[in-house]
Design an enzyme around this catalytic site. Structure first.
Site, PDB file in Angstrom:
ATOM      1  N   ASN A 158     -13.170  10.321  18.660  1.00 10.76           N
ATOM      2  CA  ASN A 158     -12.023   9.919  17.843  1.00 10.76           C
ATOM      3  C   ASN A 158     -11.024  11.039  17.602  1.00 10.76           C
ATOM      4  O   ASN A 158      -9.844  10.763  17.353  1.00 10.76           O
ATOM      5  CB  ASN A 158     -12.501   9.366  16.498  1.00 10.76           C
ATOM      6  N   THR A 180      -6.997   2.039  13.311  1.00  9.74           N
ATOM      7  CA  THR A 180      -7.740   0.984  12.631  1.00  9.74           C
ATOM      8  C   THR A 180      -7.225   0.794  11.209  1.00  9.74           C
ATOM      9  O   THR A 180      -6.780   1.745  10.559  1.00  9.74           O
ATOM     10  CB  THR A 180      -9.245   1.302  12.587  1.00  9.74           C
ATOM     11  N   TYR A 188     -16.037   7.713   9.723  1.00  8.04           N
ATOM     12  CA  TYR A 188     -15.367   6.995  10.810  1.00  8.04           C
ATOM     13  C   TYR A 188     -13.876   6.851  10.525  1.00  8.04           C
ATOM     14  O   TYR A 188     -13.031   7.190  11.364  1.00  8.04           O
ATOM     15  CB  TYR A 188     -16.004   5.618  10.989  1.00  8.04           C
ATOM     16  N   LYS A 246     -10.561   8.599  12.510  1.00 12.49           N
ATOM     17  CA  LYS A 246      -9.493   7.785  13.097  1.00 12.49           C
ATOM     18  C   LYS A 246      -8.134   8.144  12.477  1.00 12.49           C
ATOM     19  O   LYS A 246      -7.120   8.192  13.177  1.00 12.49           O
ATOM     20  CB  LYS A 246      -9.792   6.302  12.902  1.00 12.49           C
TER      21      LYS A 246
END
Length: 304
Positions: free
Chosen positions: A84, A111, A136, A140
């Site tokens: 990422n 996202t 996560y 991102k």
């Protein structure tokens, strides 16, 4: 436009991005660490872009003479930072080594979870200050900010939760669709469901947004970030019901228990997500065309 390079072409999103460009008559070069059956129609490059030296990656991109590079890669768990963040830095660095007149446009897939948890009732536009709470989402967001801060004129699409054909079975809905495909009438499935509402978009509509972001000739510096979603916060229970209907199973097949869902696509700390997509509609001319029911039916049919 004549050619697009798609990184992460073997994933669910990458698969549909390749198909969307091909449907427009645009040649596609599929890039991933290993090929998959659905990459067979396209020239394929076996490449780990996260570990590829920038000079080598730049030469590969130059040799392809592509108009667009789409980064549809995705890293979870131990791969989060490498895929990422590190891959994105390698990619932007490689593009900056190319002559400005011959640089392909970069479209980075972000996202909705970069925004972090939203208060119930919020419809988030691109001005909402991100406040992610998971590793996560943070990785991102770091990638999106890096891309937007570059001098590449790149585009970032913040995509809502995806549904539709060939969805990964690592997530809650994908795994449920596969489980329902093995279920016979009379069986019961106990599910633990959070009281959550989330924005869901068909993966094919998201892929169409990628193509439009690549084809739109001129984008203002403050209009290179786009929300891509349905603009509706749908109850997860409604999606489960629609999947059961798609499977032609009785409504009482699912026995619901209140609680938290534990899976990759929902372990992101958000019981409410809803995106304002007016910028994508006005600037890119994009609008979703698949209903949620049709998307879930396609997801079930490809999971069977």
């Amino acid at each position: 436009m004549t050619k697009t390079v798609v990184l992460g072409a073997t994933g669910c999103m990458g698969r549909h991005v390749c198909a969307a460009f091909e449907a427009r008559g645009i040649d596609v070069v599929a890039v991933a660490r290993r090929p998959a059956p659905h990459t067979a129609p396209h020239p394929f490059l076996a490449l780990d872009a996260a570990d590829c030296p920038q000079e080598q990656l730049a030469q590969i991109l130059a040799d392809q003479n592509a108009d667009t590079v789409v980064n549809a890669t995705l890293g979870w768990g131990e791969e989060q930072h490498r895929i990422n963040v590190q891959l994105v830095k390698h990619l932007t660095g490689a593009l900056q080594l190319l002559p400005a007149a011959h640089r392909p446009r970069l479209v980075q897939l972000g996202t909705v979870h970069e925004y972090g948890p939203m208060p119930h009732g919020t419809v988030a536009d691109e001005h909402l200050e991100p406040a992610p709470r998971t590793d996560y989402a943070r990785t991102k967001l770091a990638a999106s900010r890096h891309v937007l801060a570059s001098d590449l004129g790149a585009v970032v699409l913040r995509v809502a939760n995806t549904v539709g054909p060939h969805l990964t079975q690592d997530g809650f809905l994908g795994s449920l669709a596969a489980r329902l495909a093995r279920t016979t009438p009379g069986e019961r499935i106990e599910l633990t469901l959070a009281d959550a509402r989330r924005d869901y978009i068909d993966v094919r509509d998201a892929a169409d947004a990628v193509v439009r972001a690549a084809l739109t000739p001129t984008l203002a510096p403050d209009q290179r970030l786009f929300n891509i979603g349905s603009g509706i916060a749908s109850p997860i229970t409604d999606l489960v019901t629609a999947l059961v209907t798609a499977a032609s199973l009785p409504p009482d097949t699912i026995v619901l228990r209140p609680g938290e869902i534990r899976s990759q696509d929902t372990a992101v700390g958000a019981d409410w997500t809803c995106l304002d997509t007016s910028r994508a509609r006005s600037v890119l001319g994009w609008t979703p065309t698949h209903t949620l029911e049709a998307s879930l039916r396609a997801m079930y049919e490809t999971a069977a």
